[in-house]
Write a protein that holds these residues in place. Structure first.
Motif, PDB file in Angstrom:
ATOM      1  N   SER A 270      41.714  26.116  40.205  1.00  0.00           N
ATOM      2  CA  SER A 270      40.932  27.170  40.035  1.00  0.00           C
ATOM      3  C   SER A 270      40.311  27.652  41.123  1.00  0.00           C
ATOM      4  O   SER A 270      39.586  26.810  41.908  1.00  0.00           O
ATOM      5  N   THR A 271      40.244  29.089  41.448  1.00  0.00           N
ATOM      6  CA  THR A 271      39.483  29.551  42.350  1.00  0.00           C
ATOM      7  C   THR A 271      37.923  29.563  42.264  1.00  0.00           C
ATOM      8  O   THR A 271      37.032  29.579  43.047  1.00  0.00           O
ATOM      9  N   GLY A 272      37.468  29.773  40.862  1.00  0.00           N
ATOM     10  CA  GLY A 272      36.263  29.972  40.492  1.00  0.00           C
ATOM     11  C   GLY A 272      35.242  29.205  41.034  1.00  0.00           C
ATOM     12  O   GLY A 272      33.976  29.687  41.669  1.00  0.00           O
ATOM     13  N   PRO A 273      35.305  27.708  41.142  1.00  0.00           N
ATOM     14  CA  PRO A 273      34.346  26.918  41.554  1.00  0.00           C
ATOM     15  C   PRO A 273      34.271  26.921  43.107  1.00  0.00           C
ATOM     16  O   PRO A 273      33.217  26.617  43.642  1.00  0.00           O
ATOM     17  N   TYR A 274      35.376  27.387  43.740  1.00  0.00           N
ATOM     18  CA  TYR A 274      35.282  27.275  45.242  1.00  0.00           C
ATOM     19  C   TYR A 274      34.296  28.726  45.535  1.00  0.00           C
ATOM     20  O   TYR A 274      33.755  28.508  46.544  1.00  0.00           O
ATOM     21  N   ILE A 275      34.613  29.882  44.921  1.00  0.00           N
ATOM     22  CA  ILE A 275      33.988  31.038  45.093  1.00  0.00           C
ATOM     23  C   ILE A 275      32.458  30.765  44.653  1.00  0.00           C
ATOM     24  O   ILE A 275      31.556  31.068  45.852  1.00  0.00           O
ATOM     25  N   LEU A 276      31.980  30.229  43.982  1.00  0.00           N
ATOM     26  CA  LEU A 276      30.785  29.909  43.337  1.00  0.00           C
ATOM     27  C   LEU A 276      30.172  28.661  44.363  1.00  0.00           C
ATOM     28  O   LEU A 276      28.695  28.827  44.761  1.00  0.00           O
ATOM     29  N   MET A 300      44.051  30.717  48.320  1.00  0.00           N
ATOM     30  CA  MET A 300      44.750  30.650  46.736  1.00  0.00           C
ATOM     31  C   MET A 300      44.633  31.961  46.109  1.00  0.00           C
ATOM     32  O   MET A 300      45.855  32.120  45.314  1.00  0.00           O
ATOM     33  N   ASP A 301      44.022  32.901  46.453  1.00  0.00           N
ATOM     34  CA  ASP A 301      44.116  34.211  45.624  1.00  0.00           C
ATOM     35  C   ASP A 301      43.490  35.218  46.660  1.00  0.00           C
ATOM     36  O   ASP A 301      42.195  35.645  46.598  1.00  0.00           O
ATOM     37  N   PRO A 302      44.248  35.613  47.777  1.00  0.00           N
ATOM     38  CA  PRO A 302      43.761  36.831  48.558  1.00  0.00           C
ATOM     39  C   PRO A 302      43.288  38.012  47.973  1.00  0.00           C
ATOM     40  O   PRO A 302      42.868  39.014  48.665  1.00  0.00           O
ATOM     41  N   GLY A 303      43.664  38.273  46.809  1.00  0.00           N
ATOM     42  CA  GLY A 303      43.507  39.463  46.107  1.00  0.00           C
ATOM     43  C   GLY A 303      42.229  39.483  45.371  1.00  0.00           C
ATOM     44  O   GLY A 303      41.805  40.608  44.536  1.00  0.00           O
ATOM     45  N   ASN A 304      41.169  38.534  45.379  1.00  0.00           N
ATOM     46  CA  ASN A 304      39.810  38.667  44.828  1.00  0.00           C
ATOM     47  C   ASN A 304      38.906  39.141  45.780  1.00  0.00           C
ATOM     48  O   ASN A 304      38.605  38.704  46.835  1.00  0.00           O
ATOM     49  N   SER A 305      38.267  40.496  45.376  1.00  0.00           N
ATOM     50  CA  SER A 305      37.290  41.182  46.487  1.00  0.00           C
ATOM     51  C   SER A 305      36.215  40.407  46.508  1.00  0.00           C
ATOM     52  O   SER A 305      35.505  40.421  47.523  1.00  0.00           O
ATOM     53  N   MET A 306      35.720  39.583  45.494  1.00  0.00           N
ATOM     54  CA  MET A 306      34.411  38.928  45.710  1.00  0.00           C
ATOM     55  C   MET A 306      34.370  37.706  46.749  1.00  0.00           C
ATOM     56  O   MET A 306      33.597  37.578  47.622  1.00  0.00           O
ATOM     57  N   THR A 307      35.674  37.123  46.841  1.00  0.00           N
ATOM     58  CA  THR A 307      35.880  36.118  47.844  1.00  0.00           C
ATOM     59  C   THR A 307      35.789  36.843  49.263  1.00  0.00           C
ATOM     60  O   THR A 307      34.883  36.312  50.190  1.00  0.00           O
ATOM     61  N   HIS A 308      36.208  38.039  49.278  1.00  0.00           N
ATOM     62  CA  HIS A 308      36.071  38.886  50.731  1.00  0.00           C
ATOM     63  C   HIS A 308      34.690  39.077  51.018  1.00  0.00           C
ATOM     64  O   HIS A 308      34.357  39.277  52.322  1.00  0.00           O
ATOM     65  N   SER A 309      34.091  39.522  49.909  1.00  0.00           N
ATOM     66  CA  SER A 309      32.535  40.082  50.102  1.00  0.00           C
ATOM     67  C   SER A 309      31.719  38.941  50.672  1.00  0.00           C
ATOM     68  O   SER A 309      30.980  38.930  51.588  1.00  0.00           O
ATOM     69  N   LYS A 333      38.676  47.862  49.917  1.00  0.00           N
ATOM     70  CA  LYS A 333      39.998  48.347  49.479  1.00  0.00           C
ATOM     71  C   LYS A 333      40.609  47.652  48.029  1.00  0.00           C
ATOM     72  O   LYS A 333      40.894  48.450  47.247  1.00  0.00           O
ATOM     73  N   LEU A 334      40.223  46.288  48.093  1.00  0.00           N
ATOM     74  CA  LEU A 334      40.737  45.611  46.784  1.00  0.00           C
ATOM     75  C   LEU A 334      39.578  46.294  45.430  1.00  0.00           C
ATOM     76  O   LEU A 334      40.207  46.532  44.600  1.00  0.00           O
ATOM     77  N   GLN A 335      38.500  46.570  45.838  1.00  0.00           N
ATOM     78  CA  GLN A 335      37.592  47.137  44.701  1.00  0.00           C
ATOM     79  C   GLN A 335      38.031  48.544  44.286  1.00  0.00           C
ATOM     80  O   GLN A 335      38.214  48.945  43.159  1.00  0.00           O
ATOM     81  N   ALA A 336      38.487  49.198  45.371  1.00  0.00           N
ATOM     82  CA  ALA A 336      38.995  50.557  45.009  1.00  0.00           C
ATOM     83  C   ALA A 336      40.242  50.663  44.425  1.00  0.00           C
ATOM     84  O   ALA A 336      40.586  51.324  43.254  1.00  0.00           O
TER      85      ALA A 336
END
Length: 346
Positions: A270-276, A300-309, A333-336
């Motif tokens: 799961s990517t959630g714990p890594y992001i948090l 793991m998930d290159p399409g998550n805008s929060m990760t890039h932010s 770009k992902l957010q748009a």
């Protein structure tokens, strides 16, 4: 094999030619039924435009063959022409008041038209699945009840969908979850609390109450509810993830990291714990480790805008300005791309 294939193709073409206008030994009624079945297949395979041309010709006959109005409604519904679809289903029901598919489809169409109160009687009359059902009518009926503030009716409809007794703890918790998803927070909290009154050991009830409290920024309540759920389900990684989020919002980054590390061990995919964790470490002024966790989440998930932010913030703190700019651009770009298009909004 080539000869057999050629013969099969020739036979298929002959059958198609006969169905589209060749001579037939069938009676007119049987021919009409077969033609409608073919049109139904066309609609089901996404060729509603072609089907409508033939259905319009059939609708011009007197009397109109049974089933034509219903199929026109189905084709128009598929094209999102809901006003015309509603008129077609209304005509089908005038022709046959016991047409269950048209009854069901008219209810679905009225819901899509933003008329839940008008949709309810049709969906109440035909909310069971049939061979042509594509959307669970019990779910749509429940949404209609929600929109008209009939929350107990919604609870009963959701319970039918899952096979729960309508006044059971499970039914109350299910309705609470659905209501929370649609941001009806007070009634969701009321129903989740009722679920626990009926069954104090019901799994996931405290988690939902924690989510409701977190949505309202009642952080102490959220943490207390998540801790209660953790005591009941100590190996559920999602509970530690939610606890970590709550502790971050409360500013307790040490406890947040502890909870999120536990979540990672239980839910490594799961990517959630890594992001948090990245967010918690950024708040703790540790951009090096924050970047490490966020880079793992990005792989793991290159399409998550929060990760890039968040990565842009970590790189900026590390002085990596080019990387930070790249991540900002990617996040934008992902957010748009994730914004709903005007025609998708209902």
């Amino acid at each position: 094999m080539n000869a057999l294939h050629t013969a099969f193709v020739a036979l298929a073409l002959a059958v198609a030619a006969a169905a589209s206008g060749g001579q037939s030994l069938e009676s007119p009624g049987a021919s009409s039924t077969a033609n409608l079945a073919q049109l139904r297949q066309m609609i089901d395979h996404g060729h509603s435009d072609e089907a409508l041309k033939q259905l319009d010709a059939l609708a011009a006959q007197q009397p109109v063959p049974a089933g034509v109005y219903r199929l026109r409604g189905v084709a128009l519904y598929q094209q999102n022409s809901f006003q015309k679809a509603d008129a077609a289903f209304a005509s089908a029901l005038q022709q046959d008041a016991h047409d269950l598919e048209s009854t069901q489809m008219r209810g679905l169409t009225l819901f899509r038209l933003g008329q839940p109160a008008k949709a309810i009687p049709f969906l109440e009359a035909a909310h069971d699945w049939n061979a042509q059902t594509r959307v669970d009518p019990s779910y749509v009926l429940a949404l209609c009840y929600v929109e008209t503030r009939n929350y107990d009716g919604a609870r009963h409809a959701f319970a039918v969908q899952y096979g729960f007794a309508p006044d059971s703890a499970q039914a109350y918790l299910l309705a609470a979850r659905m209501l929370f998803r649609r941001e009806y927070l007070p009634i969701a909290q009321q129903y989740a609390t009722k679920a626990l009154e009926l069954d104090a050991q019901l799994p996931l009830a405290h988690e939902l109450l924690g989510e409701i409290a977190l949505a309202g920024e009642h952080l102490d309540v959220a943490i207390a509810e998540f801790e209660k759920e953790r005591a009941r389900n100590p190996l559920d990684g999602s509970i530690y993830d939610r606890l970590g989020d709550a502790y971050i919002r409360a500013g307790d980054y040490t406890k947040a990291q502890q909870s999120l590390q536990r979540a990672l061990l239980l839910e490594p995919a799961s990517t959630g714990p890594y992001i948090l964790l990245g967010k918690a470490l950024l708040r703790s002024q540790d951009p090096v480790n924050a970047a490490m966790y966020l880079e793992r989440a990005e792989r793991m998930d290159p399409g998550n805008s929060m990760t890039h932010s968040l990565l842009s913030q970590a790189y900026r703190s590390l002085g990596r300005t080019a990387d930070a700019s790249r991540e900002v651009n990617t996040a934008q770009k992902l957010q748009a791309a994730s914004q709903p298009k005007l025609e998708d909004v209902h």
